[in-house]
Design a protein around this motif. Structure first.
Motif, PDB file in Angstrom:
ATOM      1  N   ALA A  95       3.130   1.214   1.013  1.00  0.00           N
ATOM      2  CA  ALA A  95       1.905   1.121   0.196  1.00  0.00           C
ATOM      3  C   ALA A  95       2.194   1.318  -1.290  1.00  0.00           C
ATOM      4  O   ALA A  95       1.450   0.820  -2.141  1.00  0.00           O
ATOM      5  N   THR A 140       4.642   3.927   6.211  1.00  0.00           N
ATOM      6  CA  THR A 140       3.408   3.285   5.735  1.00  0.00           C
ATOM      7  C   THR A 140       3.153   3.639   4.281  1.00  0.00           C
ATOM      8  O   THR A 140       2.841   2.766   3.460  1.00  0.00           O
ATOM      9  N   ALA A 176      -3.691  -0.963   1.532  1.00  0.00           N
ATOM     10  CA  ALA A 176      -2.387  -0.948   2.204  1.00  0.00           C
ATOM     11  C   ALA A 176      -2.257   0.232   3.171  1.00  0.00           C
ATOM     12  O   ALA A 176      -1.437   0.183   4.096  1.00  0.00           O
ATOM     13  N   LEU A 177      -3.057   1.259   2.978  1.00  0.00           N
ATOM     14  CA  LEU A 177      -3.021   2.427   3.859  1.00  0.00           C
ATOM     15  C   LEU A 177      -4.042   2.347   4.997  1.00  0.00           C
ATOM     16  O   LEU A 177      -3.748   2.729   6.132  1.00  0.00           O
ATOM     17  N   VAL A 218      -3.651  -0.108  -3.095  1.00  0.00           N
ATOM     18  CA  VAL A 218      -2.949   0.967  -2.379  1.00  0.00           C
ATOM     19  C   VAL A 218      -3.823   1.453  -1.225  1.00  0.00           C
ATOM     20  O   VAL A 218      -3.346   1.637  -0.103  1.00  0.00           O
TER      21      VAL A 218
END
Length: 172
Positions: A124, A120, A110-111, A107
């Motif tokens: 995520a 976004t 993904a950010l 996570v």
């Protein structure tokens, strides 16, 4: 182990361990090895905990059956740094999602480096499936824990952006 450590992990805490005159330092996230097992030698104790200064973006959300009076079913600790609309750092840790307090590394990845937008953050959320395989127990089902973790990230986004959020108010 499910309440305090995730917040300290999100703050990048370091444990200072001691046994007699011997001392060592260890990132708190590396201290928990498995359920009921820590990286601690016989006779060694935690002498201190330290953490670097961070912008004031830490938020911790605890969910339990009895409001603030029970062991967590899920506890999420979020510490995201946003500079000029882009996520420059993210430390997200959970209790209740694994046998030990654990970071949501996928996570976070993904950010990081992406714009701090609801799109976004929503995208995520899919990475939680790679970070955790929660268990079913008397406190919560695995499905509840997973859905809740994703919703807590969305709540963090809203709260960090000034949108009022309240667990005491129910809306339909």
């Amino acid at each position: 182990i499910g309440d305090t450590p995730p917040a300290l992990i999100a703050l990048d805490a370091t444990l200072h361990l001691r046994k007699g005159n011997s001392r060592r330092e260890l990132p708190l996230e590396d201290f928990f090895l498995d359920y009921g097992k820590q990286d601690r030698q016989p006779g060694e104790f935690v002498e201190a905990v330290s953490f670097p200064r961070h912008p004031d973006t830490l938020k911790v959300y605890k969910l339990s059956k009895r409001f603030d009076q029970d062991i967590s079913a899920v506890l999420g600790a979020f510490n995201v740094t946003v500079v000029d609309g882009t996520v420059t750092a993210a430390r997200i840790a959970f209790g209740g999602m694994a046998g030990i307090p654990k970071r949501a590394a996928h996570v976070e990845a993904a950010l990081t480096g992406r714009p701090w937008t609801r799109a976004t953050v929503s995208a995520a959320c899919a990475a939680f499936e790679r970070d955790f395989t929660p268990m079913d127990d008397m406190r919560a089902s695995a499905e509840y824990r997973m859905v809740t973790a994703k919703n807590l990230l969305l709540r963090y986004f809203d709260e960090l952006n000034g949108t009022p959020v309240s667990v005491l108010e129910v809306r339909s």
